[in-house]
Write a protein that holds these residues in place. Structure first.
Motif, PDB file in Angstrom:
ATOM      1  N   LEU A   1     -87.443 -12.021 -41.968  1.00  0.00           N
ATOM      2  CA  LEU A   1     -86.773 -12.013 -40.667  1.00  0.00           C
ATOM      3  C   LEU A   1     -86.860 -10.662 -39.966  1.00  0.00           C
ATOM      4  O   LEU A   1     -86.512 -10.551 -38.792  1.00  0.00           O
ATOM      5  CB  LEU A   1     -85.288 -12.376 -40.835  1.00  0.00           C
ATOM      6  CG  LEU A   1     -84.974 -13.766 -41.397  1.00  0.00           C
ATOM      7  CD1 LEU A   1     -83.470 -13.935 -41.575  1.00  0.00           C
ATOM      8  CD2 LEU A   1     -85.514 -14.854 -40.482  1.00  0.00           C
ATOM      9  N   ALA A   2     -87.335  -9.649 -40.683  1.00  0.00           N
ATOM     10  CA  ALA A   2     -87.282  -8.281 -40.156  1.00  0.00           C
ATOM     11  C   ALA A   2     -88.047  -8.124 -38.851  1.00  0.00           C
ATOM     12  O   ALA A   2     -87.623  -7.373 -37.960  1.00  0.00           O
ATOM     13  CB  ALA A   2     -87.807  -7.301 -41.203  1.00  0.00           C
TER      14      ALA A   2
ATOM     15  N   TRP B   1     -83.021 -14.562 -34.757  1.00  0.00           N
ATOM     16  CA  TRP B   1     -81.591 -14.399 -35.046  1.00  0.00           C
ATOM     17  C   TRP B   1     -80.901 -13.485 -34.024  1.00  0.00           C
ATOM     18  O   TRP B   1     -79.746 -13.116 -34.210  1.00  0.00           O
ATOM     19  CB  TRP B   1     -81.400 -13.853 -36.457  1.00  0.00           C
ATOM     20  CG  TRP B   1     -82.253 -12.657 -36.793  1.00  0.00           C
ATOM     21  CD1 TRP B   1     -83.551 -12.665 -37.207  1.00  0.00           C
ATOM     22  CD2 TRP B   1     -81.874 -11.282 -36.733  1.00  0.00           C
ATOM     23  NE1 TRP B   1     -84.008 -11.382 -37.410  1.00  0.00           N
ATOM     24  CE2 TRP B   1     -82.996 -10.521 -37.140  1.00  0.00           C
ATOM     25  CE3 TRP B   1     -80.696 -10.616 -36.394  1.00  0.00           C
ATOM     26  CZ2 TRP B   1     -82.975  -9.134 -37.207  1.00  0.00           C
ATOM     27  CZ3 TRP B   1     -80.667  -9.232 -36.463  1.00  0.00           C
ATOM     28  CH2 TRP B   1     -81.792  -8.503 -36.856  1.00  0.00           C
ATOM     29  N   VAL B   2     -81.614 -13.162 -32.940  1.00  0.00           N
ATOM     30  CA  VAL B   2     -81.097 -12.246 -31.916  1.00  0.00           C
ATOM     31  C   VAL B   2     -80.992 -12.971 -30.572  1.00  0.00           C
ATOM     32  O   VAL B   2     -81.900 -13.695 -30.172  1.00  0.00           O
ATOM     33  CB  VAL B   2     -82.020 -11.014 -31.765  1.00  0.00           C
ATOM     34  CG1 VAL B   2     -81.507 -10.091 -30.660  1.00  0.00           C
ATOM     35  CG2 VAL B   2     -82.131 -10.264 -33.090  1.00  0.00           C
ATOM     36  N   LEU B   3     -79.871 -12.771 -29.891  1.00  0.00           N
ATOM     37  CA  LEU B   3     -79.711 -13.229 -28.508  1.00  0.00           C
ATOM     38  C   LEU B   3     -79.543 -12.004 -27.623  1.00  0.00           C
ATOM     39  O   LEU B   3     -78.562 -11.266 -27.771  1.00  0.00           O
ATOM     40  CB  LEU B   3     -78.497 -14.153 -28.365  1.00  0.00           C
ATOM     41  CG  LEU B   3     -78.088 -14.483 -26.925  1.00  0.00           C
ATOM     42  CD1 LEU B   3     -79.197 -15.269 -26.215  1.00  0.00           C
ATOM     43  CD2 LEU B   3     -76.766 -15.254 -26.878  1.00  0.00           C
TER      44      LEU B   3
ATOM     45  N   VAL C   1     -75.564 -22.428 -35.680  1.00  0.00           N
ATOM     46  CA  VAL C   1     -76.389 -21.578 -36.536  1.00  0.00           C
ATOM     47  C   VAL C   1     -75.532 -20.899 -37.602  1.00  0.00           C
ATOM     48  O   VAL C   1     -75.937 -20.781 -38.767  1.00  0.00           O
ATOM     49  CB  VAL C   1     -77.142 -20.526 -35.693  1.00  0.00           C
ATOM     50  CG1 VAL C   1     -77.822 -19.485 -36.588  1.00  0.00           C
ATOM     51  CG2 VAL C   1     -78.168 -21.193 -34.798  1.00  0.00           C
ATOM     52  N   LEU C   2     -74.346 -20.448 -37.212  1.00  0.00           N
ATOM     53  CA  LEU C   2     -73.461 -19.791 -38.165  1.00  0.00           C
ATOM     54  C   LEU C   2     -73.069 -20.722 -39.303  1.00  0.00           C
ATOM     55  O   LEU C   2     -73.049 -20.317 -40.468  1.00  0.00           O
ATOM     56  CB  LEU C   2     -72.199 -19.284 -37.452  1.00  0.00           C
ATOM     57  CG  LEU C   2     -72.399 -18.109 -36.484  1.00  0.00           C
ATOM     58  CD1 LEU C   2     -71.113 -17.835 -35.724  1.00  0.00           C
ATOM     59  CD2 LEU C   2     -72.853 -16.856 -37.231  1.00  0.00           C
TER      60      LEU C   2
ATOM     61  N   PHE D   1     -75.921 -16.044 -39.580  1.00  0.00           N
ATOM     62  CA  PHE D   1     -75.607 -14.827 -38.828  1.00  0.00           C
ATOM     63  C   PHE D   1     -76.404 -14.810 -37.530  1.00  0.00           C
ATOM     64  O   PHE D   1     -77.480 -15.401 -37.426  1.00  0.00           O
ATOM     65  CB  PHE D   1     -75.897 -13.565 -39.651  1.00  0.00           C
ATOM     66  CG  PHE D   1     -77.353 -13.259 -39.811  1.00  0.00           C
ATOM     67  CD1 PHE D   1     -77.971 -12.294 -39.026  1.00  0.00           C
ATOM     68  CD2 PHE D   1     -78.120 -13.926 -40.756  1.00  0.00           C
ATOM     69  CE1 PHE D   1     -79.320 -12.013 -39.165  1.00  0.00           C
ATOM     70  CE2 PHE D   1     -79.475 -13.637 -40.908  1.00  0.00           C
ATOM     71  CZ  PHE D   1     -80.075 -12.693 -40.114  1.00  0.00           C
ATOM     72  N   VAL D   2     -75.841 -14.115 -36.532  1.00  0.00           N
ATOM     73  CA  VAL D   2     -76.469 -13.968 -35.217  1.00  0.00           C
ATOM     74  C   VAL D   2     -76.102 -12.593 -34.680  1.00  0.00           C
ATOM     75  O   VAL D   2     -74.967 -12.121 -34.860  1.00  0.00           O
ATOM     76  CB  VAL D   2     -76.002 -15.057 -34.222  1.00  0.00           C
ATOM     77  CG1 VAL D   2     -76.551 -14.792 -32.831  1.00  0.00           C
ATOM     78  CG2 VAL D   2     -76.425 -16.443 -34.696  1.00  0.00           C
TER      79      VAL D   2
END
Length: 373
Positions: A23-24, A29-31, A78-79, A85-86
């Motif tokens: 995921l790095a 996972w980012v908004l 998603v959580l 996590f987000v």
């Protein structure tokens, strides 16, 4: 308690199982908030101010987000059912007073779930910053210090952190999939797996009410309703040993804790998060472990690290065993579960019902901004 705790003897599967390196370089996972979404936040902030609503009384309907609400609903999914996590970026906290930033944070949180108390004083909106206290004091909790916080979980469905000011250096936040760690314990040391599901004892760090035990007796892991939930805080597991009534940790317990720590901190599993000013990090405590490195702060008080903190119960959170939280004042299911029961609530609480749980009412205190505010 062990009668309702089933041991999962096969690897977990699904989106909650992930490894940091995968995921790095991804932003799934980012908004990153758009100008239009930021505009919605500011309109909602003005709505709250025009109505002169106390923060504790602000609900999702009082903080209208016509378009962003749908995105937050997706985040809640998603959580609970995704990776757990987000990271929401670009909340322009530098534009706002602390009170305004707190209102925006609270309003976003109300769209995601129900805030629960973070300590026995009934504080619903906490402040993570260095107060000069030490973890050697049994009444101190990690967020009140600048010390390193090893991998752990908090006492609610979801932890929300909003960065108002960053430290001079350090304070790196790292997250890891609890299910991935569980799978490795199963693969490396299957002889220790069942020990994860046994009753363990966690120090309540002087947050208990009158007549209550100063520790909680809980399983670290449970497989319930088709989901793995893992709780872990080695500091509290070890400091509970100060109580003579708590059974002594066995060598195999220490082996298990060492293995969890080693796996969580391994580059193969962990994801380091660039947690910057204006970032809102949301973590499902049942699905994700998190840590924070020690940090060095600025000398000037107005520049020192300051992170707002929410504990949330998800409206569509997972099923949990009725005694998952380890005391009679919390319920394993339904809205408002988890958190730390305020002492003024305990003093007026009705007796437990037939199921051995009590429903919490909101604390009568208006002290919701935290002890260092």
């Amino acid at each position: 308690m062990t009668s309702v705790i089933k041991v999962l003897r096969r690897p977990c599967t699904g989106p909650a199982v992930w490894r940091g390196p995968d995921l790095a370089d991804s932003e799934e996972w980012v908004l990153r908030l758009s100008p239009a979404q930021i505009g919605e936040l500011e309109v909602a902030l003005r709505t709250v101010r025009e109505r002169s609503l106390p923060l504790l009384k602000v609900g999702a309907e009082d903080f209208p987000l016509p378009a962003l609400a749908g995105e937050l609903e997706r985040i809640a999914e998603v959580l609970e059912n995704g990776r757990g996590f987000v990271l929401i970026k670009r909340i322009p906290v530098e534009r706002y007073s602390r009170a305004a930033a707190s209102t925006i944070f609270w309003g976003l949180g109300r769209h995601l779930g129900i805030p629960v108390s973070q300590n026995a004083a009934g504080h619903m909106l906490g402040h993570s910053r260095d107060t000069g206290r030490s973890m050697a004091d049994p009444a101190t909790r990690g967020y009140q210090t600048r010390a390193r916080l090893p991998f752990h979980t908090d006492g609610s469905d979801v932890l929300g952190l909003l960065c108002l000011r960053a430290a001079r250096s350090g304070a790196r936040i790292t997250v890891v999939s609890s299910a991935a760690v569980h799978n490795e314990v199963l693969a490396w040391r299957p002889d220790l797996l069942e020990r994860l599901y046994r009753t363990h004892f966690l120090d309540r760090r002087e947050e208990q009410g009158p007549g209550e035990q100063p520790y909680s007796a809980v399983p670290l892991a449970c497989w319930y309703g088709g989901k793995l939930s893992l709780r872990y805080n080695r500091c509290y597991l070890e400091s509970a040993q100060r109580f003579p009534a708590v059974p002594r940790l066995e060598p195999a317990d220490v082996e298990l804790f060492d293995l969890i720590d080693e796996l969580a901190d391994s580059p193969e599993f962990r994801l380091d998060v660039d947690f910057e000013v204006g970032d809102l990090l949301l973590l499902n405590n049942h699905a994700v472990l998190h840590s924070r490195t020690e940090y060095e702060d600025f000398a000037e008080p107005e520049r020192r690290r300051h992170v707002l903190r929410l504990w949330l119960a998800l409206r569509k959170g997972r099923d949990l065993p009725p005694d998952f939280w380890g005391n009679l004042h919390d319920s394993g299911c339904g809205p408002g579960r988890g958190g730390i029961t305020p002492r003024d609530v305990i003093a007026t609480q009705k007796p437990a019902g037939p199921g051995g749980t009590r429903r919490l009412r909101a604390p009568s205190s208006t002290r919701i901004l935290g002890e260092t505010e």
